[in-house]
Write a protein that holds these residues in place. Structure first.
Motif, short mmCIF file in Angstrom:
data_model
loop_
_atom_site.label_atom_id
_atom_site.label_comp_id
_atom_site.label_asym_id
_atom_site.label_seq_id
_atom_site.Cartn_x
_atom_site.Cartn_y
_atom_site.Cartn_z
N ILE A 105 53.94 54.30 -18.04
CA ILE A 105 53.02 55.08 -18.87
C ILE A 105 51.76 54.25 -19.07
CG2 ILE A 105 52.69 56.20 -21.10
CD1 ILE A 105 55.71 56.58 -21.21
N ASP A 107 47.64 53.88 -20.24
CA ASP A 107 46.46 54.34 -20.98
C ASP A 107 45.30 54.39 -20.01
OD1 ASP A 107 47.79 54.51 -23.42
OD2 ASP A 107 47.48 52.39 -23.84
N GLY A 113 44.09 60.12 -23.74
CA GLY A 113 45.45 60.40 -23.28
C GLY A 113 45.98 59.37 -22.30
N GLN A 114 47.14 59.69 -21.74
CA GLN A 114 47.85 58.78 -20.84
C GLN A 114 48.23 59.49 -19.55
OE1 GLN A 114 51.00 57.93 -23.71
NE2 GLN A 114 50.29 55.81 -23.89
N ILE A 116 51.06 59.04 -15.97
CA ILE A 116 52.35 58.46 -15.59
C ILE A 116 52.33 58.13 -14.11
CG2 ILE A 116 54.80 58.96 -15.21
CD1 ILE A 116 54.87 60.46 -17.77
N ASP A 179 51.02 50.75 -20.86
CA ASP A 179 51.54 50.86 -22.21
C ASP A 179 53.00 50.42 -22.25
OD1 ASP A 179 51.86 51.46 -24.88
OD2 ASP A 179 52.21 53.59 -24.53
N ALA A 188 59.43 60.05 -22.04
CA ALA A 188 58.10 59.93 -21.44
C ALA A 188 57.32 61.24 -21.58
CB ALA A 188 58.22 59.55 -19.96
N GLN A 189 57.40 61.83 -22.77
CA GLN A 189 56.70 63.10 -23.03
C GLN A 189 55.27 62.80 -23.51
OE1 GLN A 189 57.97 66.08 -22.30
NE2 GLN A 189 59.85 65.09 -21.58
N ILE A 190 54.35 62.68 -22.57
CA ILE A 190 52.98 62.32 -22.93
C ILE A 190 52.14 63.54 -23.31
CG2 ILE A 190 52.99 60.21 -21.56
CD1 ILE A 190 51.50 61.73 -19.36
#
Length: 333
Positions: A105, A107, A113-114, A116, A179, A188-190
């Protein structure tokens, strides 16, 4: 092709209508038929084909840089290429991830936001095996990563992420930062499941092991730079432009601040290993230069000056007596 029928064609058509070979109703239905394009309102398309094509170009450059880096880092044959660039929902992406997984994950500063980066577990274990001195052909079972393995992956992922800066520089000046690394997709729910994402899939081959590297960038992250994600903007920024005097002066100022190694070679000689091992305090070594000869001064590994030794303010110093220029016989290329 002419739309006007000849008399013989008109007669043949009338005869076919009378005999029933041609149905008038069918002809009317064909003329009324309209082309219908399917559209899913649950997952509307937010990225144009032009923008997806630009993402493809960016990550083609990234795959080449990554290929060069990993080849040197892992000392192995590496082949990486872009397999696909598509738009889908985050739910579709997360639902396709198997557990355990390796999800980095990141930044995506300065963008909000992020994102993956998912590396297939087969590739991850292959990388670990190569770093620890193995041949990279990991044949063991797919299992959860240990703390030591995650530490190793954390280190290499940080370097891989930094390589994103150069491919994106024509669009935005990135400062990506890792991150965390997750091994379970549920953690991993971004973004929300229905959020649109751009999924860039890279096909990687390390030694004999093949796997995928998925880069998932949510639409909310790309939204501020969407106008720049067009081929017109991309190629306009890649065209050669005239360097201004201000840019030249700035470059000269930065070059003047660069640190370089300067060394004065007093003299040299050759002795045997036995003589070297038997050296004692007070021994005298005969050198190949007279005390009155000028010393060679090197910049890096090139001789650029001659000078004489001395002292200044109680410190050793050397006075430059000659500057070599290109064209001089003594000039060291």
């Amino acid at each position: 092709m002419s739309e006007i029928l000849s008399q013989s064609e008109i007669d043949a058509l009338l005869e076919a209508l009378n005999t029933g070979d041609v149905d008038v109703q069918e002809i009317k239905e064909e003329t009324k038929e309209k082309k219908i394009k399917k559209y899913d309102f649950k997952s509307p398309k937010k990225l144009a084909k032009d923008q997806l094509r630009t993402l493809h170009i960016i990550h083609e450059n990234y795959s080449r840089i990554l290929n060069t880096f990993l080849s040197g880092y892992l000392r192995s044959y590496i082949q990486i290429e872009v397999l696909s660039v598509e738009e889908l929902s985050y739910y579709e992406f997360s639902n396709s991830i198997s557990n355990p997984a390796m999800l980095s994950i990141v930044d995506f500063n300065p963008l909000p936001g992020q994102m993956i980066m998912e590396v297939s577990t087969s590739l991850a274990f292959c990388i670990i095996d190569r770093i620890l001195g193995g041949n990279g052909n990991y044949q063991g079972e797919i299992r959860s990563f240990t703390e030591i393995e995650l530490t190793i992956l954390n280190k290499i992922v940080r370097q891989i992420i930094k390589l994103l800066i150069e491919p994106w520089e024509n669009v935005i000046e990135l400062s990506p930062k890792l991150d965390k690394i997750e091994t379970n997709s549920q953690f991993a729910q971004i973004v929300s499941p229905n959020e649109t994402v751009a999924l860039i899939t890279l096909k990687a081959k390390i030694s004999e092991v093949e796997g995928l590297i998925n880069i998932c960038i949510p639409h909310i992250v790309l939204e501020p730079i969407l106008p720049k994600l067009s081929t017109k903007f991309w190629f306009s920024t890649n065209t050669n432009k005239t360097i201004t005097d201000e840019e030249k002066n700035m470059l000269q100022k930065r070059l003047k601040k660069a640190n370089i190694e300067l060394s004065a070679i007093i003299a040299n000689t050759t002795i045997t290993v036995e003589e070297f091992l038997n050296l004692q305090v007070g021994d005298v070594i005969s050198l190949n230069k007279n005390i009155n000869e000028q010393l060679e001064i090197k910049v890096g590994n090139k001789i650029k000056f001659l000078g004489t030794p001395g002292s200044m303010k109680n410190k050793y110093a050397i006075k430059i007596t000659k500057v070599f220029e290109k064209g001089d016989e003594e000039y060291d290329e």
